[in-house]
Enzyme design. Sequence first.
Site, PDB file in Angstrom:
ATOM      1  N   THR A 147       5.856   4.006   1.439  1.00 59.66           N
ATOM      2  CA  THR A 147       6.582   5.206   1.847  1.00 59.66           C
ATOM      3  C   THR A 147       7.428   4.929   3.084  1.00 59.66           C
ATOM      4  O   THR A 147       8.627   5.251   3.137  1.00 59.66           O
ATOM      5  CB  THR A 147       5.603   6.360   2.150  1.00 59.66           C
ATOM      6  OG1 THR A 147       4.651   6.468   1.103  1.00 59.66           O
ATOM      7  CG2 THR A 147       6.341   7.680   2.295  1.00 59.66           C
TER       8      THR A 147
ATOM      9  N   GLY B 114       0.819  -1.210   0.000  1.00 57.86           N
ATOM     10  CA  GLY B 114       0.000   0.000   0.000  1.00 57.86           C
ATOM     11  C   GLY B 114       0.848   1.253   0.000  1.00 57.86           C
ATOM     12  O   GLY B 114       2.080   1.212  -0.017  1.00 57.86           O
ATOM     13  N   CYS B 115       0.170   2.399   0.037  1.00 55.28           N
ATOM     14  CA  CYS B 115       0.856   3.682  -0.104  1.00 55.28           C
ATOM     15  C   CYS B 115       1.603   4.087   1.169  1.00 55.28           C
ATOM     16  O   CYS B 115       2.781   4.450   1.120  1.00 55.28           O
ATOM     17  CB  CYS B 115      -0.135   4.756  -0.523  1.00 55.28           C
ATOM     18  SG  CYS B 115      -1.651   4.811   0.452  1.00 55.28           S
ATOM     19  N   TYR B 116       0.928   4.036   2.312  1.00 53.10           N
ATOM     20  CA  TYR B 116       1.612   4.359   3.562  1.00 53.10           C
ATOM     21  C   TYR B 116       2.781   3.400   3.802  1.00 53.10           C
ATOM     22  O   TYR B 116       3.852   3.794   4.252  1.00 53.10           O
ATOM     23  CB  TYR B 116       0.644   4.243   4.734  1.00 53.10           C
ATOM     24  CG  TYR B 116      -0.219   5.440   5.018  1.00 53.10           C
ATOM     25  CD1 TYR B 116       0.313   6.727   5.110  1.00 53.10           C
ATOM     26  CD2 TYR B 116      -1.590   5.281   5.247  1.00 53.10           C
ATOM     27  CE1 TYR B 116      -0.492   7.817   5.403  1.00 53.10           C
ATOM     28  CE2 TYR B 116      -2.399   6.369   5.547  1.00 53.10           C
ATOM     29  CZ  TYR B 116      -1.846   7.644   5.626  1.00 53.10           C
ATOM     30  OH  TYR B 116      -2.644   8.718   5.927  1.00 53.10           O
TER      31      TYR B 116
END
Length: 342
Positions: free
Chosen positions: A157, A152-154
Amino acid sequence: MASPIGVAIVGASGYAARELIQILLKHPGVKITAATSRQDEAPRLDALHPSLAKRIDLTCETFDADRIAEKAAFAFLALPHTASMAVVPALRERNVKVIDLSADYRLTDPQVYEDWYGHAHTDVAGLGSAVYGLPELFRERIPTAGLIANPGCYTSTSILALAPLVAENLIERTGVVIDAKSGVSGAGRSPKLTTHFPECNESFSAYSVGRHRHTPEIDQILTTVAAGQGEAVEVIFTPHLVPMDRGIFATIYAVPRQAAVEHDLLDLYRSFYADSPFVRVVNHLPATKDSAYTNYCDLTVRVVRGRIVVLACLDNLIKGASGVAVQNLNLMLGCPEETALT
């Protein structure tokens, strides 16, 4: 020239699916041959996403594993959490390779999944065989995988920001603080009160403090990166909703095991990601506008009062979802990793 390989989009109505379709339309080695929607009426893709008008002529259908297998060698799953595990076994039984954009196959322990998602995992065999699809860390395992758990995005990162420090055993394993912000598209396309315009516009707030589902995923992958170094990694992850359309920004604080030197850390990051075309280690302080609409993750490091501060940002819909999914596809096809992404 070889014929394009058929790919299916299972769950075509969301923001990540739209970005994925736009990328795949530029890919010379594949053709989107099937798309599904759970809506009662089977809509055309350009009705779901008007930006696709005159770019693709395809009508969605209800999910049928046999029909997908007839048309496609790969299936991208852009389904809600807990929905993917209901369709993955049928696709894999028919030799369709799956890239799952949900969280259903990211955690290796079914009990941890149940604890955080409130749902028993119904495909434990698949859970055990899935490869975590973050190419910068697991590039060697992805080409031969039959099931990719797209990050996922979180998580992307945070993990990319911390992996070099963890791999080199430069920081304490606990007490790592991840202060992260997301644009509203990260909440998906389905209407919700908290993401309704009058509720979130001109406002900035934290949510799911201490209980966000991405916490065990970040812990798990960073502990894998630190394999053989003993203590598990444990982060304090706090997400925030920012009134912008897209983007993730994380400010991360870690305690060094010994005195840290800023330029040495930047050199470490550049070396660690030297073969990763979509990680940009920069000297300046990055901003979400720099990485918006791209597949790049921008990183930099500072040393402040004896602490290491890592700043990282990416586009939540591309590098945080559909773009990394195409990176994984490229590795599985033997294509250059950058195909259709630059």
